[in-house]
Design a protein around this motif. Sequence first.
Motif, short mmCIF file in Angstrom:
data_model
loop_
_atom_site.label_atom_id
_atom_site.label_comp_id
_atom_site.label_asym_id
_atom_site.label_seq_id
_atom_site.Cartn_x
_atom_site.Cartn_y
_atom_site.Cartn_z
N ARG A 125 0.83 -1.27 0.05
CA ARG A 125 0.05 0.06 0.18
C ARG A 125 1.01 1.28 -0.10
NH1 ARG A 125 -5.21 -0.68 2.38
NH2 ARG A 125 -5.27 1.58 1.96
N MET A 126 1.99 1.34 0.72
CA MET A 126 2.77 2.47 0.77
C MET A 126 3.45 2.58 -0.46
SD MET A 126 2.85 4.17 3.75
CE MET A 126 4.67 4.73 4.25
N LYS A 127 4.01 1.46 -1.38
CA LYS A 127 4.45 1.65 -2.59
C LYS A 127 3.52 2.27 -3.61
CE LYS A 127 7.95 -1.98 -1.93
NZ LYS A 127 8.27 -3.33 -2.60
N VAL A 151 9.89 2.34 9.75
CA VAL A 151 8.69 1.60 10.41
C VAL A 151 9.18 0.13 10.57
CG1 VAL A 151 6.41 0.94 9.71
CG2 VAL A 151 7.16 3.17 9.01
N MET A 152 8.63 -0.18 11.69
CA MET A 152 8.79 -1.58 12.27
C MET A 152 7.65 -2.26 12.41
SD MET A 152 12.18 -1.42 12.39
CE MET A 152 12.88 -2.78 13.34
N LEU A 153 7.23 -3.52 11.54
CA LEU A 153 5.81 -3.96 11.63
C LEU A 153 6.03 -5.04 12.54
CD1 LEU A 153 5.42 -3.81 7.86
CD2 LEU A 153 4.17 -2.47 9.62
N SER A 154 4.67 -5.29 13.06
CA SER A 154 4.59 -6.41 14.15
C SER A 154 3.50 -7.21 13.82
CB SER A 154 4.50 -5.63 15.53
OG SER A 154 4.20 -6.68 16.62
N ALA A 155 3.29 -8.50 14.67
CA ALA A 155 2.18 -9.42 14.47
C ALA A 155 1.09 -8.87 15.27
CB ALA A 155 2.72 -10.89 15.00
N THR A 161 -4.12 0.08 8.01
CA THR A 161 -5.00 0.95 6.95
C THR A 161 -5.06 2.40 7.66
OG1 THR A 161 -6.06 -0.84 6.22
CG2 THR A 161 -7.16 1.42 6.09
N TRP A 162 -5.48 2.77 8.92
CA TRP A 162 -5.31 3.91 9.65
C TRP A 162 -4.19 4.54 9.49
CZ3 TRP A 162 -2.85 6.20 13.75
CH2 TRP A 162 -3.33 7.29 14.43
N ALA A 163 -2.79 3.85 9.71
CA ALA A 163 -1.64 4.50 9.50
C ALA A 163 -1.39 4.98 8.10
CB ALA A 163 -0.38 3.67 10.03
N ILE A 164 -1.67 4.04 7.19
CA ILE A 164 -1.60 4.51 5.78
C ILE A 164 -2.07 5.61 5.27
CG2 ILE A 164 -1.84 3.64 3.37
CD1 ILE A 164 -1.18 0.72 4.45
N ASP A 165 -3.15 5.85 5.70
CA ASP A 165 -4.28 7.13 5.50
C ASP A 165 -3.39 8.23 6.03
OD1 ASP A 165 -6.11 5.68 4.32
OD2 ASP A 165 -7.48 5.54 5.95
#
Length: 397
Positions: free
Chosen positions: A306-308, A363-367, A375-379
């Motif tokens: 989504r970021m790309k 950005v560090m993603l997590s389970a 989705t909220w963050a991407i917005d």
Amino acid sequence: MDKLDFINKELDRLKEAGLLINIRTVEGPQGAWITVDGKKALNLSSNNYLGLANDLQSKTASHNAIDTFGVGPAAVRTIAGTTTLHKILEQKLAQFKGAESTISFQSGFCANLAVIPAIVGKEDVVFSDELNHASIIDGCRLAKTRVIRYKHCNPEDLQEKIQVEKDIERKLIITDGVFSMEGDIAPLPEIVEIAEKYNAITMVDDAHGEGVLGRGGRGIVDHFNLHGKVDIEVGTMSKAFGVVGGYIAGTKQLTDYLVQKGRPFLFSSAVTAADVSACIAVVDTLNKSDCLVRKLWSNTGFFQERMKQLGYNLGITKTPITPVMIGDAKMAKEFSQKLFEEGIFAQSIGYPTVPAGKARVRVMLSATHSEKDLTWAIDHFERIGNSFNILERRFEA
């Protein structure tokens, strides 16, 4: 003149350049959402890849260990600090990693400081990836060994440089497994092939690969099916494991040697029973199921794609480490601050941690993250990126 005036001058210089580190304070346990400096925020800065830092089984194990062993070891491992828990953890880690033996340390940093000076010295040479972690750099400095840096993840350059030094008796090739600022993966099969050709010792620091790569998070050696081909595996329990500590996996000959020669093992107190017991619980959890690892990678694919699509440059990442490339250090800091104001905790990284002009928000993603969280963050990233004109100019890494 004040003899310590240079300190204020350097602090002023860092502030002017936008490189002064702002340490935020977390109030409570790690999770998808945390309270930072009194503000609730989505946590995109933690190494808590699998969400185990606040895991109930780990906490229960820690509580039980305190009841049985107390709060502190009161000794180094070689005198009176080795408990049955330390031995159990090392046995379970060896089984998990598919190695003959492991030895545990206070941190992954300490593990590197222990093993490098024990393996090489002044007459030897280390071939080190130019983007290797600071703990590897410091370990080489302590060893007082000659260090030859090869181009990042470039086996051809390594080959050329080791060819020149082929007559040196003891050669050590060191690489990170996953690079913490770029998120890319070392070309370990090619490195092993070169090491075998030139009779070099191989070492991989898999701090960001443990719990992330391989079957059920068993790391980069498992990821490439190179069991028995890598001489020294350094791991950490401070990231995906969600606890604290480090270890080295390899032959029993290696770990027996490090008991005698690893200075952090010999001269610093043992890890507490509470932490060791929590680490044991994590290994048991990962042995039972790979669901957390699969969730981590699902979140990674969703967020990065989504970021790309928005137009963000995420560099060369191949893992959950997601560098959102900004370029200018001051702008990256301002971008991070704007995210925080809107409820997203994602720290900026600038020089000297990364090269000048390559500042980023990491950005560090997590389970622990839900698709709704991401989705909220991407917005928010879309709106803030547009306000900074970052998406229009498409900064190139």
